[in-house]
Design an enzyme around this catalytic site. Structure first.
Site, mmCIF file in Angstrom:
data_model
loop_
_atom_site.group_PDB
_atom_site.id
_atom_site.type_symbol
_atom_site.label_atom_id
_atom_site.label_comp_id
_atom_site.label_asym_id
_atom_site.label_seq_id
_atom_site.Cartn_x
_atom_site.Cartn_y
_atom_site.Cartn_z
ATOM 1 N N LYS A 139 33.404 -0.408 -32.319
ATOM 2 C CA LYS A 139 32.799 -1.684 -31.985
ATOM 3 C C LYS A 139 31.653 -2.023 -32.917
ATOM 4 O O LYS A 139 31.414 -3.175 -33.238
ATOM 5 C CB LYS A 139 32.235 -1.607 -30.557
ATOM 6 C CG LYS A 139 33.061 -2.336 -29.553
ATOM 7 C CD LYS A 139 32.320 -2.381 -28.240
ATOM 8 C CE LYS A 139 31.008 -3.129 -28.382
ATOM 9 N NZ LYS A 139 30.129 -3.037 -27.228
ATOM 10 N N LYS A 194 21.835 13.013 -34.437
ATOM 11 C CA LYS A 194 21.219 11.830 -33.832
ATOM 12 C C LYS A 194 19.710 11.787 -34.025
ATOM 13 O O LYS A 194 19.117 10.726 -34.070
ATOM 14 C CB LYS A 194 21.544 11.765 -32.338
ATOM 15 C CG LYS A 194 22.990 11.391 -32.071
ATOM 16 C CD LYS A 194 23.147 10.879 -30.657
ATOM 17 C CE LYS A 194 24.597 10.514 -30.386
ATOM 18 N NZ LYS A 194 24.815 10.218 -28.976
ATOM 19 N N LYS A 246 36.940 4.787 -38.869
ATOM 20 C CA LYS A 246 37.358 4.925 -37.485
ATOM 21 C C LYS A 246 37.124 3.605 -36.738
ATOM 22 O O LYS A 246 36.105 2.954 -36.942
ATOM 23 C CB LYS A 246 36.528 6.052 -36.838
ATOM 24 C CG LYS A 246 37.093 6.526 -35.535
ATOM 25 C CD LYS A 246 36.315 7.735 -35.017
ATOM 26 C CE LYS A 246 36.536 7.844 -33.530
ATOM 27 N NZ LYS A 246 35.597 8.716 -32.864
#
Ligand code: TRP
Length: 340
Positions: free
Chosen positions: A206, A114, A203
């Protein structure tokens, strides 16, 4: 009869719960509450470590709370609450931070991913801001778990490293100040991996856009439309395997509790007799049947929306009572005054 050891887990407050979230975690959470005392948390404080809109966070957290109840988490037997309503956890996070090594935190895979460190950037220089919150993320996660002295934590493989860290922190606390925390064990349950029906090599998420995910509470017609238009053939398939699109539909069908049907249809596929429309119809029917009650429950909760924040606060109180017990002991052991 519930067994004494407590189960704890957390979920990010994304406004929409997809069938991927449901089959990947929440379905299992709902099963576990039949056997054990469970505590489930909507982690709005963790969500602050990614870019977010302050004006939307409350609503996303509320939505996730409602989704969990609608998906079958039973508030009579299970404590389901928002992380920000329990300040004791944040306080414990500080105590635990003093028992966590910077080296361990900077070696966390999720932090490296990240923060972009894996991509070679060091932040700021290349215009990205890496907050210490991102580094602290797993300490807060340890505080979540340990505040409830949980024994089992159902999570995906991607969280196994954070759990290992939590155990190390618990051990260090116990050794330094005397026993308080049981070692939280990872409950790695096999969960089906649900892919996008529009691109079954990715995968379900959203962030890929509305064609790529199916909401757990989505209208029947829309669900049927997405399954009907699911990609099934995608070039060459190795012998003995089915295409990613078919595999995904079979996965969804099995996850809906129709494993026998899914097995039969897989055999039909290899026998060359499977009609894709039949698989799609069967899958859409199974999904609609599974979710109809959840949709109704959600509508019912939202009809009484005026009560919603009251329910959230009441749940927070219940959670605070549990975490408060742990915190009082932790303060005493670490040599602090009680709160004034
Ligand atoms: N980090 C977890 C995730 O991204 C969410 C989480 C926060 C969590 N606190 C937790 C999971 C405590 C289990 C226990 O999925």
């Amino acid at each position: 009869m519930t067994l004494p050891k407590r189960v704890y887990s957390g979920i990010q407050p994304t406004a929409v719960m997809t069938i991927g979230n449901y089959f990947g975690a929440v379905q299992n959470w709902a099963r576990l509450q039949k056997e054990r005392e469970c505590v489930y948390c909507v982690v709005d404080l963790h969500a602050m470590t990614s870019e977010y809109e302050a004006s939307e966070l409350k609503q996303s957290a509320r939505e996730m709370f409602v989704s969990l109840l609608a998906a079958g988490i039973d508030p009579d037997r299970t404590t389901v609450y928002l992380q920000s309503t329990v300040p004791e956890q944040t306080e414990l996070c500080w105590m635990l931070a003093t028992l966590t090594s910077l080296g361990d935190l900077s070696r966390m895979t999720q932090f490296k991913e990240k923060s972009g460190l894996l991509r070679g950037g060091l932040g700021e220089d290349d215009g990205t801001f890496i907050s210490a919150g991102l580094l602290f993320y797993p300490v807060l996660q340890a505080a979540d778990i340990l505040a409830y002295r949980a024994a089992y934590v159902p999570v995906g493989q991607d969280q196994a490293q954070h759990l290992e860290l939590s155990r190390g922190i618990a051990r260090r606390f116990n050794k330094r100040f005397g026993f308080l925390f049981p070692q939280p064990e990872t409950l790695l349950t096999h969960v089906p991996k649900v892919m996008s029906t529009a691109d079954p090599t990715r995968k379900m998420s959203k962030s890929l856009g509305p064609r790529h995910y199916i909401g757990l509470f989505e209208e029947e017609e829309s669900v049927r439309g997405k399954i009907r238009s699911a990609v099934t053939d995608s070039g060459d398939v190795a012998p003995g395997e089915v295409s990613p699109g078919i595999e995904n539909l079979l996965t969804i069908l099995a996850a809906c509790g129709q494993a026998d049907d899914a097995r039969q249809m897989r055999e039909d596929y290899f026998a060359g007799t499977l009609r894709y429309v039949d698989l799609k119809d069967r899958t859409a029917d199974a999904l609609v049947a599974l979710t109809v009650e959840m949709r109704e429950r959600r509508a019912e909760i939202l009809r009484r929306e005026a009560d919603l924040d009251g329910r959230i606060m009441a749940m927070g109180e219940r959670a605070r009572a549990m975490a408060g017990e742990t915190l009082a002991l932790a303060r005493e052991k670490t040599g602090l005054f009680p709160p004034a």
